[in-house]
Design a protein around this motif. Structure first.
Motif, PDB file in Angstrom:
ATOM      1  N   THR A  85       0.994  -1.202   0.065  1.00  0.00           N
ATOM      2  CA  THR A  85      -0.189   0.009  -0.109  1.00  0.00           C
ATOM      3  C   THR A  85       0.801   1.497  -0.043  1.00  0.00           C
ATOM      4  O   THR A  85       0.396   2.392  -0.212  1.00  0.00           O
ATOM      5  CB  THR A  85      -0.969  -0.015   1.330  1.00  0.00           C
ATOM      6  N   ALA A  86       2.146   1.190   0.197  1.00  0.00           N
ATOM      7  CA  ALA A  86       2.887   2.292   0.337  1.00  0.00           C
ATOM      8  C   ALA A  86       3.451   2.538  -1.092  1.00  0.00           C
ATOM      9  O   ALA A  86       4.299   1.771  -1.548  1.00  0.00           O
ATOM     10  CB  ALA A  86       4.077   2.072   1.284  1.00  0.00           C
ATOM     11  N   LYS A  87       3.226   3.753  -1.646  1.00  0.00           N
ATOM     12  CA  LYS A  87       3.493   3.990  -3.202  1.00  0.00           C
ATOM     13  C   LYS A  87       4.954   4.083  -3.464  1.00  0.00           C
ATOM     14  O   LYS A  87       5.862   4.626  -2.459  1.00  0.00           O
ATOM     15  CB  LYS A  87       2.902   5.134  -3.700  1.00  0.00           C
ATOM     16  N   GLY A  88       5.311   3.245  -4.269  1.00  0.00           N
ATOM     17  CA  GLY A  88       7.005   2.907  -4.785  1.00  0.00           C
ATOM     18  C   GLY A  88       7.690   2.267  -3.844  1.00  0.00           C
ATOM     19  O   GLY A  88       8.862   2.507  -4.117  1.00  0.00           O
ATOM     20  N   LEU A  89       7.356   1.635  -2.816  1.00  0.00           N
ATOM     21  CA  LEU A  89       8.117   1.103  -2.176  1.00  0.00           C
ATOM     22  C   LEU A  89       8.693  -0.164  -2.357  1.00  0.00           C
ATOM     23  O   LEU A  89       9.700  -0.631  -2.149  1.00  0.00           O
ATOM     24  CB  LEU A  89       7.492   0.882  -0.419  1.00  0.00           C
ATOM     25  N   LEU A  90       7.771  -0.870  -2.945  1.00  0.00           N
ATOM     26  CA  LEU A  90       7.959  -2.518  -3.340  1.00  0.00           C
ATOM     27  C   LEU A  90       7.524  -2.827  -4.531  1.00  0.00           C
ATOM     28  O   LEU A  90       6.406  -2.507  -5.147  1.00  0.00           O
ATOM     29  CB  LEU A  90       7.154  -3.337  -2.103  1.00  0.00           C
ATOM     30  N   GLU A  91       8.559  -3.453  -5.307  1.00  0.00           N
ATOM     31  CA  GLU A  91       8.257  -4.041  -6.550  1.00  0.00           C
ATOM     32  C   GLU A  91       7.347  -5.521  -6.401  1.00  0.00           C
ATOM     33  O   GLU A  91       7.567  -6.068  -5.139  1.00  0.00           O
ATOM     34  CB  GLU A  91       9.390  -4.310  -7.531  1.00  0.00           C
ATOM     35  N   ASN A  92       6.805  -6.122  -7.337  1.00  0.00           N
ATOM     36  CA  ASN A  92       6.477  -7.367  -7.148  1.00  0.00           C
ATOM     37  C   ASN A  92       7.530  -8.435  -7.463  1.00  0.00           C
ATOM     38  O   ASN A  92       7.269  -9.201  -8.496  1.00  0.00           O
ATOM     39  CB  ASN A  92       5.056  -7.602  -8.141  1.00  0.00           C
ATOM     40  N   ASN A  93       8.575  -8.539  -6.564  1.00  0.00           N
ATOM     41  CA  ASN A  93       9.768  -9.340  -6.905  1.00  0.00           C
ATOM     42  C   ASN A  93      10.033 -10.334  -5.907  1.00  0.00           C
ATOM     43  O   ASN A  93      11.142 -10.971  -5.795  1.00  0.00           O
ATOM     44  CB  ASN A  93      10.801  -8.383  -7.022  1.00  0.00           C
ATOM     45  N   ILE A  94       9.143 -10.462  -4.591  1.00  0.00           N
ATOM     46  CA  ILE A  94       9.260 -11.359  -3.601  1.00  0.00           C
ATOM     47  C   ILE A  94       8.412 -12.527  -3.882  1.00  0.00           C
ATOM     48  O   ILE A  94       6.929 -12.294  -3.875  1.00  0.00           O
ATOM     49  CB  ILE A  94       8.920 -10.828  -2.424  1.00  0.00           C
ATOM     50  N   HIS A  95       9.007 -13.775  -4.082  1.00  0.00           N
ATOM     51  CA  HIS A  95       8.280 -14.976  -4.242  1.00  0.00           C
ATOM     52  C   HIS A  95       8.854 -16.136  -3.073  1.00  0.00           C
ATOM     53  O   HIS A  95       9.887 -15.660  -2.592  1.00  0.00           O
ATOM     54  CB  HIS A  95       8.349 -15.498  -5.752  1.00  0.00           C
ATOM     55  N   PHE A  96       7.985 -17.116  -2.770  1.00  0.00           N
ATOM     56  CA  PHE A  96       8.371 -18.046  -1.893  1.00  0.00           C
ATOM     57  C   PHE A  96       8.214 -19.425  -2.438  1.00  0.00           C
ATOM     58  O   PHE A  96       7.374 -19.774  -3.325  1.00  0.00           O
ATOM     59  CB  PHE A  96       7.695 -17.673  -0.552  1.00  0.00           C
ATOM     60  N   ASP A  97       9.145 -20.232  -1.892  1.00  0.00           N
ATOM     61  CA  ASP A  97       8.607 -21.971  -2.011  1.00  0.00           C
ATOM     62  C   ASP A  97       8.297 -22.282  -0.490  1.00  0.00           C
ATOM     63  O   ASP A  97       8.856 -21.475   0.428  1.00  0.00           O
ATOM     64  CB  ASP A  97       9.936 -22.667  -2.440  1.00  0.00           C
ATOM     65  N   ILE A  98       7.438 -23.065  -0.604  1.00  0.00           N
ATOM     66  CA  ILE A  98       6.843 -23.609   0.566  1.00  0.00           C
ATOM     67  C   ILE A  98       7.406 -24.824   1.280  1.00  0.00           C
ATOM     68  O   ILE A  98       6.811 -25.587   2.124  1.00  0.00           O
ATOM     69  CB  ILE A  98       5.247 -23.656   0.711  1.00  0.00           C
ATOM     70  N   SER A  99       8.677 -25.182   0.619  1.00  0.00           N
ATOM     71  CA  SER A  99       9.165 -26.437   1.131  1.00  0.00           C
ATOM     72  C   SER A  99       9.303 -26.558   2.820  1.00  0.00           C
ATOM     73  O   SER A  99       9.919 -25.534   3.284  1.00  0.00           O
ATOM     74  CB  SER A  99      10.496 -26.544   0.506  1.00  0.00           C
ATOM     75  N   ALA A 100       9.163 -27.744   3.008  1.00  0.00           N
ATOM     76  CA  ALA A 100       9.137 -28.106   4.521  1.00  0.00           C
ATOM     77  C   ALA A 100       8.333 -27.378   5.548  1.00  0.00           C
ATOM     78  O   ALA A 100       7.549 -28.169   6.298  1.00  0.00           O
ATOM     79  CB  ALA A 100      10.764 -27.828   4.970  1.00  0.00           C
ATOM     80  N   THR A 101       8.204 -26.216   5.346  1.00  0.00           N
ATOM     81  CA  THR A 101       6.910 -25.327   6.381  1.00  0.00           C
ATOM     82  C   THR A 101       5.721 -26.030   5.817  1.00  0.00           C
ATOM     83  O   THR A 101       4.933 -26.127   6.929  1.00  0.00           O
ATOM     84  CB  THR A 101       7.278 -23.758   5.928  1.00  0.00           C
ATOM     85  N   SER A 102       5.302 -26.246   4.783  1.00  0.00           N
ATOM     86  CA  SER A 102       3.847 -26.793   4.528  1.00  0.00           C
ATOM     87  C   SER A 102       3.982 -28.101   4.911  1.00  0.00           C
ATOM     88  O   SER A 102       2.592 -28.430   5.337  1.00  0.00           O
ATOM     89  CB  SER A 102       3.867 -26.999   2.904  1.00  0.00           C
ATOM     90  N   VAL A 103       4.804 -28.753   4.821  1.00  0.00           N
ATOM     91  CA  VAL A 103       4.860 -30.385   5.709  1.00  0.00           C
ATOM     92  C   VAL A 103       4.590 -30.180   7.093  1.00  0.00           C
ATOM     93  O   VAL A 103       3.730 -30.902   7.968  1.00  0.00           O
ATOM     94  CB  VAL A 103       6.133 -31.002   5.402  1.00  0.00           C
ATOM     95  N   LEU A 104       5.355 -29.215   7.903  1.00  0.00           N
ATOM     96  CA  LEU A 104       5.086 -28.856   9.229  1.00  0.00           C
ATOM     97  C   LEU A 104       3.644 -28.458   9.452  1.00  0.00           C
ATOM     98  O   LEU A 104       2.871 -28.671  10.528  1.00  0.00           O
ATOM     99  CB  LEU A 104       6.073 -27.910   9.716  1.00  0.00           C
ATOM    100  N   ALA A 105       3.243 -27.448   8.666  1.00  0.00           N
ATOM    101  CA  ALA A 105       1.942 -26.819   8.967  1.00  0.00           C
ATOM    102  C   ALA A 105       0.485 -27.690   8.575  1.00  0.00           C
ATOM    103  O   ALA A 105      -0.565 -27.376   9.343  1.00  0.00           O
ATOM    104  CB  ALA A 105       1.780 -25.262   7.979  1.00  0.00           C
TER     105      ALA A 105
END
Length: 288
Positions: A193-213
């Motif tokens: 929501t902060a104009k100009g702060l963040l590009e759409n450049n952050i992605h994630f893999d959910i390895s291991a954490t999804s198995v725990l969750a």
């Protein structure tokens, strides 16, 4: 006769849809022992009755071992020629100075689409200016940067967040989505929501954490976080050999997601981020 033809066309159409829905890309496969690791991984997938459309084979560079780094990167690229399912995820060490930049340029020329950096294993500080310089250069070359995000080092989430802010042209895949500190990443909807702060450049893999969750007391909050960071920003990973693709897919199936969300995580997002449907296999990721 006409009905038979129509039925046949319908069957082929439904089969094509089913195949598209069954496609799986595993972004997180450690190739510690070259061909032996690939065979072990594919054998494990087959023995579980699974199929994998493609997988990211990972190497991690060691500081100061420049010839070894280059040789291991070359081994991965050679394996990708033998195993078309394998996408080589090469590596450099950010503290290797000009040699690291030279290796990035060489990898770019060989058509590599991604590199892996691991602050804990490679023993570097993600907030170091040398790391930022390498990540910026990777982005200029169109290389996606996979960065460990298991929070085994203090300030992991915060350092990676600031790194992505400082390298807006670089697409990152933060692996494990923060592990058991995944809550931090709920900052992303607010940051956007902060104009100009963040590009759409952050992605994630959910390895291991999804198995725990999956099926845990954390499940509801984990899925809430997945949707807050954006389903379009998530990819599947096994973290082989520690965990298997079977465990990763099974966990994804058990999480209370829609089939469309699962399909994006299994294949579609990785296809976009890494340009996997480029038949030539040589274009860089456009992500986006």
């Amino acid at each position: 006769m006409i009905l038979r033809i129509l039925h046949g066309l319908l069957f082929l159409s439904l089969s094509a849809v089913a195949l598209a829905e069954d496609r799986v890309f595993d972004v997180h496969v450690h190739i510690w022992e070259g061909d032996r690791s690939v065979k072990e991984y594919l054998g494990q997938v087959a023995s579980a009755g699974r199929q994998v459309t493609g997988f990211g084979g990972i190497h991690m560079a060691v500081l100061g071992k420049l010839e070894h780094t280059r040789a291991k990167n070359d081994d991965l690229i050679a394996l990708a020629r033998r195993y078309p399912q394998l996408m080589p995820i090469a590596s450099v060490h950010p503290y290797d100075g000009e040699a690291a930049f030279a290796e990035l340029a060489r990898l770019d020329g060989l058509g590599v689409k991604a590199i892996k950096l691991h602050p804990h294993t490679q023993k570097f500080d993600a907030a170091d200016e040398r790391v930022l310089a390498i990540c910026r250069r990777a982005g200029e070359l169109g290389l996606v940067v996979l960065m460990d995000n298991a929070n085994v080092l203090p300030g992991d989430n915060q350092k990676l967040f600031n790194l992505a802010l400082a390298a807006p042209k670089t697409h990152f895949v933060f692996t494990h989505m923060g592990a058991l500190e995944f809550r931090f990443w709920n900052i992303l909807p607010l940051a956007r929501t902060a104009k100009g702060l963040l590009e759409n450049n952050i992605h994630f893999d959910i390895s291991a954490t999804s198995v725990l969750a999956a099926d845990s007391p954390l499940e509801e909050e984990f899925v809430w976080t997945m949707r807050n960071v954006g389903i379009d920003n998530l990819v599947l990973g096994s973290d082989f050999p520690q965990l298997s693709l079977e465990q990763a897919v099974d966990a994804l199936e058990r999480l209370p997601l829609t089939e469309e969300e699962r399909r994006k995580i299994r294949w579609q997002n990785a296809s976009r981020i890494f340009s996997l449907e480029d038949a030539a296999g040589s274009s860089k990721a456009t992500a986006r």
